[in-house]
Design a protein around this motif. Structure first.
Motif, PDB file in Angstrom:
ATOM      1  N   LYS A  88       0.831  -1.207   0.000  1.00 28.01           N
ATOM      2  CA  LYS A  88       0.000   0.000   0.000  1.00 28.01           C
ATOM      3  C   LYS A  88       0.863   1.254   0.000  1.00 28.01           C
ATOM      4  CE  LYS A  88      -3.976   2.097   2.172  1.00 28.01           C
ATOM      5  NZ  LYS A  88      -5.037   1.965   3.160  1.00 28.01           N
ATOM      6  N   HIS A  89       1.931   1.250   0.790  1.00 25.34           N
ATOM      7  CA  HIS A  89       2.830   2.408   0.825  1.00 25.34           C
ATOM      8  C   HIS A  89       3.510   2.598  -0.532  1.00 25.34           C
ATOM      9  CE1 HIS A  89       5.363   5.474   2.558  1.00 25.34           C
ATOM     10  NE2 HIS A  89       6.426   4.838   2.091  1.00 25.34           N
ATOM     11  N   SER A  90       3.933   1.513  -1.142  1.00 23.84           N
ATOM     12  CA  SER A  90       4.557   1.592  -2.462  1.00 23.84           C
ATOM     13  C   SER A  90       3.571   2.125  -3.499  1.00 23.84           C
ATOM     14  CB  SER A  90       5.065   0.215  -2.871  1.00 23.84           C
ATOM     15  OG  SER A  90       5.579   0.247  -4.174  1.00 23.84           O
ATOM     16  N   ASN A  91       2.329   1.684  -3.405  1.00 23.88           N
ATOM     17  CA  ASN A  91       1.300   2.166  -4.314  1.00 23.88           C
ATOM     18  C   ASN A  91       1.035   3.655  -4.106  1.00 23.88           C
ATOM     19  OD1 ASN A  91      -0.473   1.761  -6.379  1.00 23.88           O
ATOM     20  ND2 ASN A  91      -2.144   1.086  -5.078  1.00 23.88           N
ATOM     21  N   LYS A  92       1.050   4.094  -2.855  1.00 21.20           N
ATOM     22  CA  LYS A  92       0.831   5.509  -2.549  1.00 21.20           C
ATOM     23  C   LYS A  92       1.951   6.362  -3.135  1.00 21.20           C
ATOM     24  CE  LYS A  92      -0.720   6.753   1.503  1.00 21.20           C
ATOM     25  NZ  LYS A  92      -0.785   7.069   2.941  1.00 21.20           N
ATOM     26  N   ILE A  93       3.195   5.893  -3.004  1.00 17.48           N
ATOM     27  CA  ILE A  93       4.323   6.633  -3.564  1.00 17.48           C
ATOM     28  C   ILE A  93       4.198   6.720  -5.080  1.00 17.48           C
ATOM     29  CG2 ILE A  93       6.817   6.533  -3.964  1.00 17.48           C
ATOM     30  CD1 ILE A  93       7.086   5.415  -1.142  1.00 17.48           C
ATOM     31  N   HIS A  94       3.827   5.613  -5.714  1.00 13.92           N
ATOM     32  CA  HIS A  94       3.680   5.599  -7.166  1.00 13.92           C
ATOM     33  C   HIS A  94       2.553   6.534  -7.617  1.00 13.92           C
ATOM     34  CE1 HIS A  94       3.690   4.078 -11.248  1.00 13.92           C
ATOM     35  NE2 HIS A  94       2.375   3.925 -11.151  1.00 13.92           N
ATOM     36  N   MET A  95       1.436   6.494  -6.920  1.00 13.12           N
ATOM     37  CA  MET A  95       0.309   7.335  -7.305  1.00 13.12           C
ATOM     38  C   MET A  95       0.626   8.817  -7.112  1.00 13.12           C
ATOM     39  SD  MET A  95      -2.084   5.537  -8.467  1.00 13.12           S
ATOM     40  CE  MET A  95      -2.769   3.908  -8.474  1.00 13.12           C
ATOM     41  N   ARG A  96       1.335   9.166  -6.055  1.00  8.63           N
ATOM     42  CA  ARG A  96       1.695  10.566  -5.838  1.00  8.63           C
ATOM     43  C   ARG A  96       2.727  11.039  -6.849  1.00  8.63           C
ATOM     44  NH1 ARG A  96       1.924  11.277   0.680  1.00  8.63           N
ATOM     45  NH2 ARG A  96      -0.318  11.122   0.998  1.00  8.63           N
ATOM     46  N   ARG A  97       3.585  10.143  -7.250  1.00 13.80           N
ATOM     47  CA  ARG A  97       4.619  10.498  -8.223  1.00 13.80           C
ATOM     48  C   ARG A  97       4.005  10.882  -9.556  1.00 13.80           C
ATOM     49  NH1 ARG A  97       8.255  11.859 -11.293  1.00 13.80           N
ATOM     50  NH2 ARG A  97       9.902  10.583 -12.124  1.00 13.80           N
ATOM     51  N   PHE A  98       2.975  10.166  -9.962  1.00  7.39           N
ATOM     52  CA  PHE A  98       2.359  10.424 -11.250  1.00  7.39           C
ATOM     53  C   PHE A  98       1.039  11.185 -11.148  1.00  7.39           C
ATOM     54  CE2 PHE A  98       5.140   6.771 -11.966  1.00  7.39           C
ATOM     55  CZ  PHE A  98       5.927   7.302 -12.969  1.00  7.39           C
ATOM     56  N   LYS A  99       0.767  11.770  -9.964  1.00  8.50           N
ATOM     57  CA  LYS A  99      -0.383  12.645  -9.734  1.00  8.50           C
ATOM     58  C   LYS A  99      -1.714  11.985 -10.097  1.00  8.50           C
ATOM     59  CE  LYS A  99       2.308  16.228  -8.933  1.00  8.50           C
ATOM     60  NZ  LYS A  99       2.773  16.472  -7.637  1.00  8.50           N
ATOM     61  N   LYS A 100      -1.874  10.752  -9.671  1.00  8.41           N
ATOM     62  CA  LYS A 100      -3.123  10.042  -9.936  1.00  8.41           C
ATOM     63  C   LYS A 100      -3.858   9.813  -8.625  1.00  8.41           C
ATOM     64  CE  LYS A 100      -1.122   7.344 -13.669  1.00  8.41           C
ATOM     65  NZ  LYS A 100      -0.794   5.992 -14.111  1.00  8.41           N
ATOM     66  N   PHE A 101      -5.134   9.924  -8.627  1.00 10.71           N
ATOM     67  CA  PHE A 101      -6.011   9.538  -7.521  1.00 10.71           C
ATOM     68  C   PHE A 101      -5.597  10.155  -6.193  1.00 10.71           C
ATOM     69  CE2 PHE A 101      -6.034   5.761 -10.379  1.00 10.71           C
ATOM     70  CZ  PHE A 101      -7.284   5.986 -10.916  1.00 10.71           C
ATOM     71  N   GLU A 102      -5.384  11.428  -6.145  1.00 15.73           N
ATOM     72  CA  GLU A 102      -4.987  12.045  -4.891  1.00 15.73           C
ATOM     73  C   GLU A 102      -6.180  12.409  -4.026  1.00 15.73           C
ATOM     74  OE1 GLU A 102      -2.196  15.172  -5.152  1.00 15.73           O
ATOM     75  OE2 GLU A 102      -0.838  14.053  -6.410  1.00 15.73           O
ATOM     76  N   GLY A 103      -7.383  12.052  -4.436  1.00 18.89           N
ATOM     77  CA  GLY A 103      -8.572  12.461  -3.720  1.00 18.89           C
ATOM     78  C   GLY A 103      -8.753  11.807  -2.370  1.00 18.89           C
ATOM     79  N   SER A 104      -8.655  10.488  -2.298  1.00 17.95           N
ATOM     80  CA  SER A 104      -8.931   9.805  -1.035  1.00 17.95           C
ATOM     81  C   SER A 104      -7.943   8.669  -0.813  1.00 17.95           C
ATOM     82  CB  SER A 104     -10.355   9.256  -1.030  1.00 17.95           C
ATOM     83  OG  SER A 104     -10.494   8.281  -2.030  1.00 17.95           O
ATOM     84  N   ALA A 105      -7.900   8.207   0.428  1.00 20.57           N
ATOM     85  CA  ALA A 105      -6.946   7.155   0.788  1.00 20.57           C
ATOM     86  C   ALA A 105      -7.350   5.807   0.226  1.00 20.57           C
ATOM     87  CB  ALA A 105      -6.814   7.061   2.293  1.00 20.57           C
ATOM     88  N   GLU A 106      -8.622   5.595  -0.066  1.00 24.23           N
ATOM     89  CA  GLU A 106      -9.054   4.287  -0.566  1.00 24.23           C
ATOM     90  C   GLU A 106      -8.574   4.033  -1.994  1.00 24.23           C
ATOM     91  OE1 GLU A 106     -13.523   5.509  -2.030  1.00 24.23           O
ATOM     92  OE2 GLU A 106     -13.167   4.959   0.045  1.00 24.23           O
ATOM     93  N   ASN A 107      -8.169   5.078  -2.692  1.00 25.06           N
ATOM     94  CA  ASN A 107      -7.638   4.891  -4.033  1.00 25.06           C
ATOM     95  C   ASN A 107      -6.228   4.319  -4.025  1.00 25.06           C
ATOM     96  OD1 ASN A 107      -9.933   5.887  -5.300  1.00 25.06           O
ATOM     97  ND2 ASN A 107      -9.215   7.990  -5.096  1.00 25.06           N
ATOM     98  N   TYR A 108      -5.598   4.252  -2.852  1.00 28.12           N
ATOM     99  CA  TYR A 108      -4.243   3.727  -2.752  1.00 28.12           C
ATOM    100  C   TYR A 108      -4.214   2.231  -2.475  1.00 28.12           C
ATOM    101  CZ  TYR A 108      -2.968   8.634  -2.314  1.00 28.12           C
ATOM    102  OH  TYR A 108      -2.802   9.974  -2.529  1.00 28.12           O
ATOM    103  N   GLU A 109      -5.355   1.571  -2.483  1.00 19.75           N
ATOM    104  CA  GLU A 109      -5.408   0.141  -2.187  1.00 19.75           C
ATOM    105  C   GLU A 109      -4.607  -0.647  -3.224  1.00 19.75           C
ATOM    106  OE1 GLU A 109      -6.737  -1.521   0.437  1.00 19.75           O
ATOM    107  OE2 GLU A 109      -7.068   0.471   1.249  1.00 19.75           O
TER     108      GLU A 109
END
Length: 113
Positions: free
Chosen positions: A59-80
Motif C-alpha cells: 500500500k505504501h509503495s502504491n501511494k508513492i507511485h500514485m503521488r509520483r504520477f499525480k493520480k487519484f490524490e482524492g482519497s486514501a481508498e484509491n491507494y489500495e
C-alpha cells in the motif's frame, strides 16, 4: 489471516532466526560472527518483516507511485494495492527467508565437515 496469527508467526520466526544465528556462531568454524549477525538481520529480519507487513508495504509503495504520477490524490481508498502486488511482496519476503535458510544449512554443514 488475522493479526493475532500474523503476530504469533512473526514472533516464532524471529525466535527461530535468533536460535539459528546462535547455532551458526557456535557450530560453524568458517563463518565470522559479524557475518552471521548481518545475514540474520538483513535476510531473516527482512524476510520476516516483508511477510508480516506485505499489505502495508504494498500500500505504501502504491501511494508513492500514485503521488509520483499525480493520480487519484482524492482519497486514501484509491491507494489500495491489488492482490498481485501484495502476493509479490509476500514472495519477496519468502525468497529472503529461503536465502537465509540456505546460508544456515551451508554454514552448519561446512562447520561439521
Amino acid at each position: 489471516m488475522n493479526n493475532l496469527t500474523k503476530n504469533i508467526l512473526t514472533v516464532a520466526g524471529a525466535i527461530v532466526a535468533i536460535v539459528q544465528c546462535i547455532l551458526i556462531m557456535f557450530l560453524s568454524g568458517t563463518v565470522p560472527v559479524y557475518v552471521a549477525i548481518l545475514f540474520t538481520l538483513f535476510f531473516a529480519g527482512g524476510g520476516i518483516v516483508y511477510t508480516r507487513f506485505a499489505y502495508q508495504i504494498a500500500k505504501h509503495s502504491n501511494k508513492i507511485h500514485m503521488r509520483r504520477f499525480k493520480k487519484f490524490e482524492g482519497s486514501a481508498e484509491n491507494y489500495e494495492p491489488s492482490d498481485l502486488i501484495v502476493r509479490r511482496t509476500l514472495i519477496a519476503g519468502i525468497i529472503l527467508l529461503v536465502i537465509y535458510e540456505i546460508f544456515f544449512f551451508v554454514a552448519i554443514f561446512s562447520g561439521l565437515i
